[in-house]
Design a protein around this motif. Sequence first.
Motif, PDB file in Angstrom:
ATOM      1  N   GLN A  77      11.264  11.930   7.823  1.00 26.04           N
ATOM      2  CA  GLN A  77      11.091  11.024   7.047  1.00 26.04           C
ATOM      3  C   GLN A  77      11.339  10.982   5.429  1.00 26.04           C
ATOM      4  O   GLN A  77      11.299  11.883   4.948  1.00 26.04           O
ATOM      5  N   ASP A  78      12.150   9.789   5.170  1.00 24.95           N
ATOM      6  CA  ASP A  78      12.483   9.446   3.724  1.00 24.95           C
ATOM      7  C   ASP A  78      12.518   8.324   3.117  1.00 24.95           C
ATOM      8  O   ASP A  78      13.634   7.538   3.651  1.00 24.95           O
ATOM      9  N   GLY A  79      11.251   7.846   2.979  1.00 22.75           N
ATOM     10  CA  GLY A  79      11.354   6.261   2.728  1.00 22.75           C
ATOM     11  C   GLY A  79      10.546   5.971   1.374  1.00 22.75           C
ATOM     12  O   GLY A  79      10.242   6.939   0.442  1.00 22.75           O
ATOM     13  N   THR A  80      10.246   4.503   1.107  1.00 23.40           N
ATOM     14  CA  THR A  80       9.753   4.178  -0.217  1.00 23.40           C
ATOM     15  C   THR A  80       8.924   3.114  -0.042  1.00 23.40           C
ATOM     16  O   THR A  80       9.028   2.460   0.920  1.00 23.40           O
ATOM     17  N   THR A  81       7.660   3.168  -0.722  1.00 23.67           N
ATOM     18  CA  THR A  81       6.832   2.213  -0.678  1.00 23.67           C
ATOM     19  C   THR A  81       7.026   0.814  -0.718  1.00 23.67           C
ATOM     20  O   THR A  81       6.669  -0.332  -0.324  1.00 23.67           O
ATOM     21  N   SER A  82       8.586   0.674  -1.239  1.00 27.36           N
ATOM     22  CA  SER A  82       8.902  -0.836  -1.716  1.00 27.36           C
ATOM     23  C   SER A  82       9.290  -1.389  -0.224  1.00 27.36           C
ATOM     24  O   SER A  82       9.716  -2.665  -0.404  1.00 27.36           O
ATOM     25  N   ASP A  83       9.623  -0.564   0.872  1.00 22.77           N
ATOM     26  CA  ASP A  83       9.753  -1.088   1.874  1.00 22.77           C
ATOM     27  C   ASP A  83       8.499  -1.682   2.756  1.00 22.77           C
ATOM     28  O   ASP A  83       8.599  -2.243   3.870  1.00 22.77           O
ATOM     29  N   MET A  84       7.485  -1.593   2.112  1.00 23.51           N
ATOM     30  CA  MET A  84       6.224  -2.079   2.981  1.00 23.51           C
ATOM     31  C   MET A  84       6.309  -3.778   3.143  1.00 23.51           C
ATOM     32  O   MET A  84       7.097  -4.327   2.217  1.00 23.51           O
ATOM     33  N   ILE A  85       5.843  -4.137   4.167  1.00 23.36           N
ATOM     34  CA  ILE A  85       6.006  -5.476   4.477  1.00 23.36           C
ATOM     35  C   ILE A  85       5.025  -6.115   3.734  1.00 23.36           C
ATOM     36  O   ILE A  85       5.150  -7.386   3.133  1.00 23.36           O
ATOM     37  N   PHE A  86       3.664  -5.619   3.633  1.00 26.72           N
ATOM     38  CA  PHE A  86       2.637  -6.032   3.027  1.00 26.72           C
ATOM     39  C   PHE A  86       2.414  -5.011   1.831  1.00 26.72           C
ATOM     40  O   PHE A  86       1.830  -3.872   2.402  1.00 26.72           O
ATOM     41  N   GLY A  87       2.535  -5.408   0.474  1.00 29.44           N
ATOM     42  CA  GLY A  87       2.273  -4.362  -0.510  1.00 29.44           C
ATOM     43  C   GLY A  87       0.608  -4.080  -0.577  1.00 29.44           C
ATOM     44  O   GLY A  87      -0.296  -4.641   0.265  1.00 29.44           O
ATOM     45  N   VAL A  88       0.237  -3.122  -1.579  1.00 20.95           N
ATOM     46  CA  VAL A  88      -1.166  -2.559  -1.425  1.00 20.95           C
ATOM     47  C   VAL A  88      -1.941  -3.753  -2.084  1.00 20.95           C
ATOM     48  O   VAL A  88      -3.133  -3.851  -1.367  1.00 20.95           O
ATOM     49  N   ASN A  89      -1.634  -4.305  -2.735  1.00 17.54           N
ATOM     50  CA  ASN A  89      -2.514  -5.436  -3.458  1.00 17.54           C
ATOM     51  C   ASN A  89      -2.836  -6.437  -2.326  1.00 17.54           C
ATOM     52  O   ASN A  89      -4.059  -6.946  -2.448  1.00 17.54           O
ATOM     53  N   HIS A  90      -1.830  -6.842  -1.854  1.00 19.39           N
ATOM     54  CA  HIS A  90      -2.200  -7.749  -0.831  1.00 19.39           C
ATOM     55  C   HIS A  90      -2.959  -7.189   0.271  1.00 19.39           C
ATOM     56  O   HIS A  90      -3.783  -7.791   1.064  1.00 19.39           O
ATOM     57  N   LEU A  91      -2.721  -6.105   1.074  1.00 21.37           N
ATOM     58  CA  LEU A  91      -3.607  -5.275   1.780  1.00 21.37           C
ATOM     59  C   LEU A  91      -5.106  -5.391   1.423  1.00 21.37           C
ATOM     60  O   LEU A  91      -5.973  -5.723   2.331  1.00 21.37           O
ATOM     61  N   VAL A  92      -5.347  -4.793   0.098  1.00 18.92           N
ATOM     62  CA  VAL A  92      -6.909  -4.994  -0.079  1.00 18.92           C
ATOM     63  C   VAL A  92      -7.356  -6.456  -0.309  1.00 18.92           C
ATOM     64  O   VAL A  92      -8.576  -6.454   0.112  1.00 18.92           O
ATOM     65  N   TRP A  93      -6.475  -7.431  -0.777  1.00 20.80           N
ATOM     66  CA  TRP A  93      -7.161  -8.622  -0.616  1.00 20.80           C
ATOM     67  C   TRP A  93      -7.410  -9.370   0.675  1.00 20.80           C
ATOM     68  O   TRP A  93      -8.269  -9.860   1.246  1.00 20.80           O
ATOM     69  N   TYR A  94      -6.299  -9.001   1.699  1.00 24.68           N
ATOM     70  CA  TYR A  94      -6.121  -9.351   2.942  1.00 24.68           C
ATOM     71  C   TYR A  94      -7.450  -8.791   3.583  1.00 24.68           C
ATOM     72  O   TYR A  94      -8.249  -9.454   4.440  1.00 24.68           O
ATOM     73  N   LEU A  95      -7.630  -7.533   3.513  1.00 20.08           N
ATOM     74  CA  LEU A  95      -8.832  -6.909   4.406  1.00 20.08           C
ATOM     75  C   LEU A  95     -10.225  -7.269   3.751  1.00 20.08           C
ATOM     76  O   LEU A  95     -11.182  -7.589   4.504  1.00 20.08           O
TER      77      LEU A  95
END
Length: 283
Positions: free
Chosen positions: A212-230
């Motif tokens: 694996q060689d990726g970047t968090t910029s490829d997330m569909i839902f970013g960190v802040n969105h996930l925390v808000w959503y949850l």
Amino acid sequence: MRIARSGPAGQETPVVGDGAGRWFDAASTVADFDPATLAEPERLDLLAQALADGRLPELAVPTRFGPPLSGIGKIVCIGLNYRAHAAETGAAAPAEPILFLKTPDTVVGPNDEVLVPRRSVKTDYEVELAVVIGRTARYLDSEDDAAAVIAGYAISNDVSEREFQTERGGQWDKGKNCETFNPLGPWILTADEVADPQALSLRTWVNGQARQDGTTSDMIFGVNHLVWYLSQFMVLRPGDVINTGTPAGVAMGVNDFAYLRAGDVVELEIDGLGRQRQTLGQA
């Protein structure tokens, strides 16, 4: 500041790192790194000040890091959260985050043995950015409120048994909660030291082969969105952990990549969050 716990399993003590490879005893300031400590950010501020002032006893580099947090409340995991990973599995990008849970007793140290379950034929690796919650969050008004409840970030290996997960009926949980299936650490990097959680590189090797060689910029839902959503569906409390998904390159998604077997060595790293190394054993 890097917060961690070192020592034999079940006997870990709190330590802090300065980012220059030096480690210091934190036991004079905090009894442990646990939900109670995270819930009082002023204690972490005092610890950071003591570190900056040179008032903490320096230690030898730990020979074993345990999980960097004790007393984890719940581990909320996000499935198919990287565009390239969804594509490699043949799945459509989800319209909303896909959720499942791991139990806290799956957590082990970053370099502890990971056990291949009995009758397993598809044990897989997943390097993930783990978000550690530091303040209670319920019904956050917007994504802009999310950063204030995040204590820090760590590496998580969301080990998975794919046959159990997808071919045995029911929910994903049976393929996600086998013993030792969540190495965490080696440390939690406090949120103030992560300029942008959507700009971190993640990498995995198996037996020295890059997977694996990726970047968090490829997330569909970013960190802040996930925390808000949850927070719209459950209360997030200090000591909860969110595994935010994995980039492309898992064995399930690449035909040429073999699943894990006893004796394999898995190494994972994320920018600024250290490195894990696990040898696979047999349950």
